[in-house]
Scaffold this motif. Sequence first.
Motif, short mmCIF file in Angstrom:
data_model
loop_
_atom_site.label_atom_id
_atom_site.label_comp_id
_atom_site.label_asym_id
_atom_site.label_seq_id
_atom_site.Cartn_x
_atom_site.Cartn_y
_atom_site.Cartn_z
N MET A 1 1.16 -1.62 -0.13
CA MET A 1 -0.06 0.39 -0.23
C MET A 1 0.60 1.54 0.20
O MET A 1 0.86 1.99 -0.51
CB MET A 1 -1.15 -0.33 1.23
N ILE A 2 2.39 0.75 0.76
CA ILE A 2 2.11 2.71 0.95
C ILE A 2 3.91 2.83 -0.32
O ILE A 2 3.51 3.60 -1.14
CB ILE A 2 4.33 2.38 1.63
N LEU A 3 4.11 1.42 -1.27
CA LEU A 3 4.74 2.06 -2.39
C LEU A 3 4.48 1.48 -3.11
O LEU A 3 4.42 2.92 -4.49
CB LEU A 3 5.77 0.26 -2.01
N GLU A 4 3.14 1.29 -3.93
CA GLU A 4 2.28 1.50 -4.69
C GLU A 4 2.23 2.87 -4.75
O GLU A 4 1.36 3.65 -5.75
CB GLU A 4 0.40 0.03 -5.01
N THR A 5 1.30 3.20 -3.34
CA THR A 5 0.73 5.13 -3.46
C THR A 5 2.45 5.81 -3.83
O THR A 5 2.34 6.81 -5.03
CB THR A 5 0.48 5.59 -2.10
N MET A 6 3.19 5.92 -3.08
CA MET A 6 4.78 6.36 -3.58
C MET A 6 4.75 6.40 -5.01
O MET A 6 4.51 6.81 -5.69
CB MET A 6 5.60 5.42 -3.49
N TYR A 7 5.26 5.10 -5.91
CA TYR A 7 4.91 4.68 -7.25
C TYR A 7 3.92 5.41 -8.19
O TYR A 7 3.84 6.58 -9.11
CB TYR A 7 4.92 2.87 -7.17
N VAL A 8 2.31 5.87 -7.46
CA VAL A 8 2.11 6.47 -8.38
C VAL A 8 1.55 7.97 -8.26
O VAL A 8 1.63 8.66 -9.49
CB VAL A 8 0.10 5.85 -7.94
N GLY A 9 2.61 8.17 -7.20
CA GLY A 9 2.56 9.39 -6.40
C GLY A 9 3.57 10.34 -8.09
O GLY A 9 3.75 11.25 -8.15
N ILE A 10 5.05 9.02 -7.81
CA ILE A 10 5.89 9.49 -8.61
C ILE A 10 5.43 9.98 -10.25
O ILE A 10 5.96 10.52 -11.29
CB ILE A 10 7.03 8.46 -8.42
N ALA A 11 5.15 8.75 -10.88
CA ALA A 11 4.10 8.70 -12.27
C ALA A 11 3.36 10.47 -12.29
O ALA A 11 3.69 10.49 -13.97
CB ALA A 11 3.29 7.64 -11.68
N ASP A 12 2.85 10.24 -11.71
CA ASP A 12 1.77 11.44 -11.47
C ASP A 12 2.40 12.68 -12.10
O ASP A 12 2.54 13.44 -13.31
CB ASP A 12 0.75 11.27 -10.64
N LEU A 13 3.52 12.75 -10.51
CA LEU A 13 4.44 14.12 -11.28
C LEU A 13 5.40 13.78 -12.57
O LEU A 13 5.96 14.32 -12.94
CB LEU A 13 5.90 14.10 -9.41
N SER A 14 6.18 12.61 -12.63
CA SER A 14 6.90 12.49 -14.35
C SER A 14 5.81 13.47 -15.31
O SER A 14 6.84 13.39 -16.36
CB SER A 14 7.53 11.16 -14.14
N ILE A 15 4.29 12.30 -15.00
CA ILE A 15 3.93 13.31 -16.17
C ILE A 15 4.42 14.61 -16.30
O ILE A 15 3.77 15.27 -17.53
CB ILE A 15 2.72 12.89 -16.42
N GLU A 16 3.62 15.38 -15.15
CA GLU A 16 4.05 16.99 -15.98
C GLU A 16 5.31 17.60 -15.68
O GLU A 16 5.45 18.19 -16.36
CB GLU A 16 3.74 17.45 -13.99
N TYR A 17 6.29 16.06 -15.40
CA TYR A 17 7.06 17.34 -15.17
C TYR A 17 9.00 16.02 -16.25
O TYR A 17 9.94 16.12 -14.97
CB TYR A 17 8.42 17.43 -13.98
N GLY A 18 8.37 15.65 -17.11
CA GLY A 18 9.44 15.05 -16.85
C GLY A 18 10.50 14.62 -17.78
O GLY A 18 11.44 14.43 -18.29
#
Length: 109
Positions: free
Chosen positions: A84-101
């Motif tokens: 739960m913790i790591l998948e939440t981290m993953y989606v947070g990073i993925a979302d950030l990388s969309i905007e700041y790729g």
Amino acid sequence: MTHITVTRQSGKIVKVFCDGHTDYGEEGEDIVCAALSSIVQTAVLGLMQVAAIPVKYKTDAKKGTLLLELPDGLQPAERNNADMILETMYVGIADLSIEYGKYIKLTAE
């Protein structure tokens, strides 16, 4: 650019390696670096302090690296909490990388 490599075994995150500085802004004023660091470091704190999982954790601020590794042999409840913790981290990073790729590259192995 910061390269984040997420390593999975049997579909589960077992290791996270962050390498480099985002270079979005000057040191101390880089909002992309601050956001990324907050996401990853909050996950580390969650694993260690909330889920009480003895992770391997190493950073080098000068090099801009962070290594997080889960121990082998987690109990099912620990694995669930880590997921739960790591998948939440993953989606947070993925979302950030969309905007700041241009500044963040996320790779899953």
